[in-house]
Design an enzyme around this catalytic site. Structure first.
Site, PDB file in Angstrom:
ATOM      1  N   TRP A   1       3.981   2.943  10.996  1.00 46.81           N
ATOM      2  CA  TRP A   1       5.128   2.488  10.093  1.00 46.81           C
ATOM      3  C   TRP A   1       6.333   3.464  10.707  1.00 46.81           C
ATOM      4  O   TRP A   1       6.308   4.632  10.644  1.00 46.81           O
ATOM      5  CB  TRP A   1       4.419   2.469   8.616  1.00 46.81           C
ATOM      6  CG  TRP A   1       5.769   2.146   7.809  1.00 46.81           C
ATOM      7  CD1 TRP A   1       6.607   1.204   8.078  1.00 46.81           C
ATOM      8  CD2 TRP A   1       6.298   2.759   6.588  1.00 46.81           C
ATOM      9  NE1 TRP A   1       7.398   1.333   7.041  1.00 46.81           N
ATOM     10  CE2 TRP A   1       7.262   2.188   5.898  1.00 46.81           C
ATOM     11  CE3 TRP A   1       5.695   3.949   5.890  1.00 46.81           C
ATOM     12  CZ2 TRP A   1       7.925   2.290   4.737  1.00 46.81           C
ATOM     13  CZ3 TRP A   1       6.252   4.081   4.682  1.00 46.81           C
ATOM     14  CH2 TRP A   1       7.268   3.453   4.030  1.00 46.81           C
TER      15      TRP A   1
ATOM     16  N   THR B   1       9.260  -1.602  -3.350  1.00 45.21           N
ATOM     17  CA  THR B   1       7.973  -0.768  -2.974  1.00 45.21           C
ATOM     18  C   THR B   1       7.666   0.664  -3.850  1.00 45.21           C
ATOM     19  O   THR B   1       6.740   0.876  -4.782  1.00 45.21           O
ATOM     20  CB  THR B   1       7.585  -0.393  -1.606  1.00 45.21           C
ATOM     21  OG1 THR B   1       7.633  -1.776  -0.829  1.00 45.21           O
ATOM     22  CG2 THR B   1       6.120   0.151  -1.390  1.00 45.21           C
TER      23      THR B   1
ATOM     24  N   GLN C   1       3.494  -5.427  -2.266  1.00 49.18           N
ATOM     25  CA  GLN C   1       3.287  -3.889  -2.252  1.00 49.18           C
ATOM     26  C   GLN C   1       3.105  -3.596  -3.676  1.00 49.18           C
ATOM     27  O   GLN C   1       4.035  -3.904  -4.410  1.00 49.18           O
ATOM     28  CB  GLN C   1       4.302  -3.293  -1.262  1.00 49.18           C
ATOM     29  CG  GLN C   1       4.403  -3.566   0.150  1.00 49.18           C
ATOM     30  CD  GLN C   1       5.340  -4.797   0.364  1.00 49.18           C
ATOM     31  OE1 GLN C   1       5.852  -5.528  -0.604  1.00 49.18           O
ATOM     32  NE2 GLN C   1       5.919  -4.949   1.605  1.00 49.18           N
TER      33      GLN C   1
ATOM     34  N   ASP D   1      -0.664  -1.256  -0.251  1.00 45.22           N
ATOM     35  CA  ASP D   1       0.000  -0.165  -0.413  1.00 45.22           C
ATOM     36  C   ASP D   1      -0.530   0.670  -1.773  1.00 45.22           C
ATOM     37  O   ASP D   1       0.157   1.214  -2.564  1.00 45.22           O
ATOM     38  CB  ASP D   1       1.560  -0.464  -0.759  1.00 45.22           C
ATOM     39  CG  ASP D   1       2.123  -0.929   0.450  1.00 45.22           C
ATOM     40  OD1 ASP D   1       1.355  -1.201   1.593  1.00 45.22           O
ATOM     41  OD2 ASP D   1       3.425  -0.916   0.641  1.00 45.22           O
TER      42      ASP D   1
ATOM     43  N   ASP E   1      -2.408  -1.474   4.708  1.00 52.26           N
ATOM     44  CA  ASP E   1      -1.588  -0.475   4.737  1.00 52.26           C
ATOM     45  C   ASP E   1      -1.842   0.277   3.214  1.00 52.26           C
ATOM     46  O   ASP E   1      -0.813   0.980   2.856  1.00 52.26           O
ATOM     47  CB  ASP E   1      -0.111  -0.498   4.813  1.00 52.26           C
ATOM     48  CG  ASP E   1       0.199  -1.204   6.010  1.00 52.26           C
ATOM     49  OD1 ASP E   1      -0.462  -1.513   7.042  1.00 52.26           O
ATOM     50  OD2 ASP E   1       1.205  -2.043   5.988  1.00 52.26           O
TER      51      ASP E   1
ATOM     52  N   ARG F   1      -1.797   1.177  11.841  1.00 54.76           N
ATOM     53  CA  ARG F   1      -0.661   0.886  12.325  1.00 54.76           C
ATOM     54  C   ARG F   1       0.341   1.973  12.083  1.00 54.76           C
ATOM     55  O   ARG F   1       0.680   2.331  10.876  1.00 54.76           O
ATOM     56  CB  ARG F   1      -0.433  -0.728  12.278  1.00 54.76           C
ATOM     57  CG  ARG F   1       0.048  -0.968  10.539  1.00 54.76           C
ATOM     58  CD  ARG F   1       0.182  -2.577  10.781  1.00 54.76           C
ATOM     59  NE  ARG F   1       0.472  -3.046   9.396  1.00 54.76           N
ATOM     60  CZ  ARG F   1       1.075  -4.023   8.875  1.00 54.76           C
ATOM     61  NH1 ARG F   1       1.253  -4.994   9.920  1.00 54.76           N
ATOM     62  NH2 ARG F   1       1.408  -4.272   7.629  1.00 54.76           N
TER      63      ARG F   1
END
Length: 348
Positions: free
Chosen positions: A263, A113, A149, A172, A199, A261
């Site tokens: 992480w 990532t 991601q 991401d 996200d 959410r």
């Protein structure tokens, strides 16, 4: 390409041009990047490489309109760097790359990532104005890559400013992080645009989104089109993400996007997300009754989520939408988030 330094003459009105060094202009030296070869460099990374190691004052990289491909890394040894787009609006200058977490390096291992980032910023007191950062990874064109991601910008330094900047991607998009879990880092985003789906704003930095537009893309689902945030704020840090006077829009169907959410990188129990959305307009794409959701085994109820004085079709009253009272909201301002021990205040 060559760089040049212009010095005022002491006893005359002429200037002396010294090849191989940056031009001088208030508030400091600068170089110009132009894709057509008319500047000092044709790539953004080449201009960053020209910044002296240990730079102690503002060094501006003026970027002419164009699309600039390839990863850009601003190392920790080069603070006070400014990227300034020279076009009429942020879309005129685009810095882009197209790798994802699962894209393979030349040695056959995945980038991961962090390694997927089109632009990585490790130098403190960095700023960017009037340009676009993009990760153009094409999910549909690469069904063989399941780790999708794809970061447009990764920040790991303190006192970073983005002003009138666009961040484009899918999963991401914007990774606002810090050098270590117990090291705070502050990021101020003014009148910026961030888009993505899963996200797409995440990390453990303290980040203030001031009068920004945050846009959720449609993933084609009738029920779940992603998560705006995935904060991983250290439990020791009272300030994570603040969205102030911002607008949350989306092309996703109504009621299909979560606000966030929590992480927990590597299942870190001390990563306790902190996100406040206040005085903002929320579109109909936001899930009404329960917009915060769990991340694996970690419950959203253990995170520090709150709203205050929001409006719009996505801002509805619900027992699963924690709200600040006026007294608490008065202390949770952009200035409070960013001040730190040094009293930093980039807000304008």
């Amino acid at each position: 390409m060559r760089a040049r330094r212009i010095w005022p003459a002491v006893l005359a009105l002429a200037v002396i041009v010294v090849p191989g060094a940056p031009a001088h202009a208030w508030p400091g030296p600068y170089v110009t990047v132009a894709a057509d070869g008319s500047g000092d460099f044709t790539s953004v990374q080449a201009a960053v490489d020209a910044v002296p190691a240990g730079n102690a004052s503002t060094f501006t990289i003026k970027i002419q309109p164009g699309v600039y491909h390839g990863q850009v890394i601003v190392p920790a040894s080069k603070p006070y760097v400014v990227f300034r787009g020279q076009g009429p609006d942020p879309s005129a200058v685009v810095i882009t790359d197209d790798r994802a977490n699962g894209t393979l390096k030349p040695d056959g291992t995945p980038w991961g990532t962090s390694g997927s980032a089109s632009v990585t910023i490790d130098g403190h007191d960095f700023s960017a104005r009037n340009l676009t950062f993009e990760n153009a990874f094409d999910e549909a064109a690469h069904p063989e890559i399941t780790n999708r991601q794809a970061v447009a910008v990764l920040t790991r330094a303190d006192r970073i400013v983005f002003d009138n900047v666009r961040f484009l991607g899918n999963q991401d998009t914007l990774y606002v992080n810090s050098p270590a879990a117990d090291v705070p880092a502050r990021v101020y985003l003014r009148k910026c645009y961030v888009e993505g789906d899963v996200d797409f704003i995440f990390g453990r930095a303290t980040a203030v989104f001031d009068r920004c537009r945050v846009h959720s893309l449609d993933r084609g689902s009738a029920t779940n089109n992603g998560y705006v945030t995935a904060a991983s704020t250290s439990i020791a840090n009272p300030y994570g993400f603040l969205f102030s006077e911002s607008t949350l829009t989306g092309t996703a169907p109504a009621g299909t996007v979560h606000l966030g959410r929590p992480w927990h990188p590597s299942n870190d129990p001390n990563a306790i997300a902190q996100v406040l959305i206040r005085d903002s307009k929320l579109g109909a794409h936001i899930i009404g009754a329960a917009p915060w959701t769990d991340f694996g085994a970690f419950s959203w109820r253990d995170a520090r989520y709150a709203e205050y004085a929001n409006r719009g079709p996505g801002a509805v009253a619900s027992v699963d939408r924690p709200q600040l009272d006026a007294a608490a909201a008065a202390a949770m301002t952009p200035e409070a988030y960013l001040a730190g021990a040094d009293g930093w205040n980039p807000i304008r």
